[in-house]
Motif scaffolding. Structure first.
Motif, PDB file in Angstrom:
ATOM      1  N   SER A  25       0.816  -1.212   0.000  1.00 16.43           N
ATOM      2  CA  SER A  25       0.000   0.000   0.000  1.00 16.43           C
ATOM      3  C   SER A  25       0.851   1.263   0.000  1.00 16.43           C
ATOM      4  O   SER A  25       0.353   2.341  -0.282  1.00 16.43           O
ATOM      5  N   ASP A  26       2.137   1.124   0.341  1.00 16.60           N
ATOM      6  CA  ASP A  26       2.990   2.292   0.476  1.00 16.60           C
ATOM      7  C   ASP A  26       4.438   1.888   0.190  1.00 16.60           C
ATOM      8  O   ASP A  26       4.899   0.859   0.675  1.00 16.60           O
ATOM      9  N   VAL A  56      -0.463  -4.588   2.072  1.00 12.29           N
ATOM     10  CA  VAL A  56      -1.900  -4.309   2.086  1.00 12.29           C
ATOM     11  C   VAL A  56      -2.558  -5.230   3.106  1.00 12.29           C
ATOM     12  O   VAL A  56      -2.194  -6.397   3.224  1.00 12.29           O
ATOM     13  N   ASP A  73      -8.207  -6.155   2.338  1.00 15.83           N
ATOM     14  CA  ASP A  73      -8.200  -5.316   1.143  1.00 15.83           C
ATOM     15  C   ASP A  73      -7.778  -6.076  -0.107  1.00 15.83           C
ATOM     16  O   ASP A  73      -7.894  -5.570  -1.206  1.00 15.83           O
TER      17      ASP A  73
END
Length: 66
Positions: free
Chosen positions: A10-11, A61, A65
């Protein structure tokens, strides 16, 4: 493989303090070869690379999700 990896994180953040030799030298942002936003200093031989590699931190993640 790369697409699947990017689907699972996610990042992604650059961790410059791990590899200080990859940071562009002082004054490079003002040179003709830079647009002033450089975070790493590329080198070249037969291919282009970042001296010492590019160190990243990635956050996975959450399972809900995926």
């Amino acid at each position: 493989m790369l697409i699947r990896l990017l689907q699972r994180v996610s990042d992604i953040r650059l961790v410059q303090e791990v590899n200080p030799e990859a940071v562009p030298p002082l004054g490079f942002a003002e040179s003709k070869g830079s647009d002033g936003t450089d975070k790493v200093f590329f080198k070249n031989h037969l291919t282009m690379y970042v001296k010492g590699g590019v160190w990243l931190k990635m956050n996975e993640v959450a399972a809900a999700d995926v």
